[in-house]
Design a protein around this motif. Structure first.
Motif, mmCIF file in Angstrom:
data_model
loop_
_atom_site.group_PDB
_atom_site.id
_atom_site.type_symbol
_atom_site.label_atom_id
_atom_site.label_comp_id
_atom_site.label_asym_id
_atom_site.label_seq_id
_atom_site.Cartn_x
_atom_site.Cartn_y
_atom_site.Cartn_z
ATOM 1 N N ASP A 83 -11.834 59.613 15.186
ATOM 2 C CA ASP A 83 -12.784 60.951 15.683
ATOM 3 C C ASP A 83 -13.853 60.488 16.583
ATOM 4 O OD1 ASP A 83 -14.167 58.925 14.389
ATOM 5 O OD2 ASP A 83 -15.370 60.309 12.962
ATOM 6 N N PHE A 84 -13.619 59.339 17.785
ATOM 7 C CA PHE A 84 -14.372 58.972 18.587
ATOM 8 C C PHE A 84 -13.746 58.128 19.747
ATOM 9 C CE2 PHE A 84 -17.806 57.252 21.269
ATOM 10 C CZ PHE A 84 -18.886 58.277 21.203
ATOM 11 N N LEU A 85 -13.826 58.372 20.922
ATOM 12 C CA LEU A 85 -12.888 57.647 22.032
ATOM 13 C C LEU A 85 -13.810 56.873 22.844
ATOM 14 C CD1 LEU A 85 -10.090 56.884 23.054
ATOM 15 C CD2 LEU A 85 -10.306 59.011 24.002
ATOM 16 N N VAL A 86 -13.555 55.519 23.120
ATOM 17 C CA VAL A 86 -14.100 54.749 24.035
ATOM 18 C C VAL A 86 -13.060 54.570 25.120
ATOM 19 C CG1 VAL A 86 -15.427 52.600 24.723
ATOM 20 C CG2 VAL A 86 -16.011 54.084 22.537
ATOM 21 N N VAL A 87 -13.258 54.718 26.266
ATOM 22 C CA VAL A 87 -12.229 54.321 27.337
ATOM 23 C C VAL A 87 -12.762 53.256 28.280
ATOM 24 C CG1 VAL A 87 -10.840 55.148 29.290
ATOM 25 C CG2 VAL A 87 -11.226 56.536 27.367
ATOM 26 N N SER A 88 -12.016 51.926 28.048
ATOM 27 C CA SER A 88 -12.487 51.092 28.782
ATOM 28 C C SER A 88 -11.635 51.306 30.456
ATOM 29 C CB SER A 88 -11.880 49.604 28.456
ATOM 30 O OG SER A 88 -12.977 49.245 27.684
ATOM 31 N N LEU A 89 -12.519 51.935 31.376
ATOM 32 C CA LEU A 89 -11.825 52.405 32.525
ATOM 33 C C LEU A 89 -11.931 51.696 33.615
ATOM 34 C CD1 LEU A 89 -10.692 54.803 34.177
ATOM 35 C CD2 LEU A 89 -13.012 55.863 34.374
ATOM 36 N N GLY A 90 -10.688 50.723 33.670
ATOM 37 C CA GLY A 90 -10.481 50.098 34.814
ATOM 38 C C GLY A 90 -9.404 50.660 35.984
ATOM 39 N N PRO B 143 -14.735 63.516 21.289
ATOM 40 C CA PRO B 143 -15.761 63.151 21.925
ATOM 41 C C PRO B 143 -15.423 61.594 22.569
ATOM 42 C CG PRO B 143 -16.261 63.475 19.814
ATOM 43 C CD PRO B 143 -14.811 63.339 19.690
ATOM 44 N N THR B 144 -15.730 61.612 23.843
ATOM 45 C CA THR B 144 -15.164 60.224 24.749
ATOM 46 C C THR B 144 -16.205 59.930 25.629
ATOM 47 O OG1 THR B 144 -12.896 61.688 24.810
ATOM 48 C CG2 THR B 144 -13.557 59.907 26.548
ATOM 49 N N VAL B 145 -16.064 58.516 25.659
ATOM 50 C CA VAL B 145 -17.073 57.867 26.419
ATOM 51 C C VAL B 145 -16.519 57.151 27.324
ATOM 52 C CG1 VAL B 145 -19.021 55.945 26.557
ATOM 53 C CG2 VAL B 145 -19.140 57.571 24.715
#
Length: 345
Positions: free
Chosen positions: A276-283, A315-317
């Protein structure tokens, strides 16, 4: 989309790293964040704010207390010992060393807490790392408040930082801190999707035995790429965490079509796990011209997969990790974010 940014990132300005047997200017440099910020402002992505100070409690929630103390005092101890240059590991526990004792001497301590020797600790590193985790937490708070997405322009990056080890330009694990914070604020199950070229070994280490944070990583095969010793397909978690780690190692020369297929599988698994929550390690070091990577994504591919991420409707960070084709990092980061935003309209 809101961006969180701190000028304190510039306090992390190491002068050298070991690469190919030489001391070279670091690939991870202040200019990376400046170029991303310039691109954000150029396209009008949204408001840019500074973070507040969240203190050390969120750090201690995922990192070993002794390790945190080491990071906070390392530079002062290094200088007090009379060493010149920057603090860099010269020896560390090998595979045959059980290493139950932490050395008193700072030279030994650096080696004890290092996972690789390419990353030095320099003046300002600790202050920059603290600001970087605050950027991650501020972005997370913004999303938890009911805003759909936010971008944390984190520098230094974090995904190689384990419970008690630094390396790969990482000191505090921003994605892990953000995910744990989201859990503490009521998220039932957080997905951390790591799309950096390099395996997120630190994030995997922190959550490997947990089922409330699902870690998924798309990366260069560790038989061929840093950090080399984690990230194989058969690493799936342990204990309660069995099945909540997913690794997608891919070979040199991987094109976007194959990478995208792996991403779609990861997205399907996130949906099936009812996160229900997404963290994207954006490299963005999956880019075809990145100097220390070997995937072949083009700038338009970042836009495309940004739209795919939006399909989860979570919901995305987004938190900045790697990306060392510095002249192109702004375009590639912002393409991902605008691809995500445009898909929601």
């Amino acid at each position: 989309m809101l961006t969180v940014y701190s000028k304190k990132h510039r306090l992390r300005d190491s002068k050298g790293e070991i690469h190919g047997g030489e001391i070279v200017p670091p690939f991870e440099c202040p200019r990376r964040a400046d170029i991303v910020l310039d691109r954000i402002n150029a396209v009008g992505l949204g408001e840019v704010i500074e973070p507040k100070d969240y203190g050390l409690d969120p750090v201690h929630a995922v990192h070993d207390a002794g390790y945190v103390s080491f990071l906070s005092t390392c530079w002062d101890e290094w200088v007090a010992e009379g060493f010149g240059g920057e603090a860099i590991a010269t020896s560390w526990p090998g595979r045959t060393m059980n290493a139950p004792h932490i050395p008193r001497n700072i030279d030994g301590k650096v080696g004890y807490y290092a996972l690789a020797s390419e990353t030095s600790i320099s003046e300002g590193t600790w202050e920059a790392a603290l600001a970087s985790k605050d950027v991650a937490l501020e972005a997370t708070e913004h999303v938890l408040a009911g805003n759909g997405a936010a971008f944390g322009l984190c520098r230094p990056p974090g995904h190689h930082a384990a419970r008690d080890q630094f390396g790969g330009y990482c000191f505090l694990n921003n994605a892990a801190i953000a995910a744990q914070h989201a859990r503490a604020k009521g998220a039932e199950r957080v997905a951390i999707l790591d799309v950096d070229f390099h395996h997120g070994n630190g994030t995997q280490d922190i959550f490997y035995d947990r089922d409330d944070v699902f870690f998924l990583s798309l990366h260069g095969d560790p038989l061929d790429a840093f950090p080399y010793f984690l990230g194989h397909r058969d690493e799936v978690g342990t204990g309660k965490g069995a099945g909540f780690t997913a690794n997608y190692p891919m070979p040199p020369g991987t094109e976007y079509s194959a990478w995208k297929a792996a991403l779609q599988d990861a997205l399907d698994r996130i949906a099936k796990a009812k996160c229900d929550f997404l963290v994207v390690s954006l490299g963005t070091d999956t880019f075809k011209d990145d100097p220390i990577s070997f995937f072949k994504l083009g700038s338009d591919d970042f836009t495309d997969y940004g739209a795919l991420l939006a399909g989860l409707n979570l919901p995305t960070v987004f938190l900045l990790e790697g990306g060392y084709a510095v002249d192109d990092i702004g375009v590639n980061v912002v393409n991902t974010l605008t691809g995500f935003e445009n898909a929601l309209r």
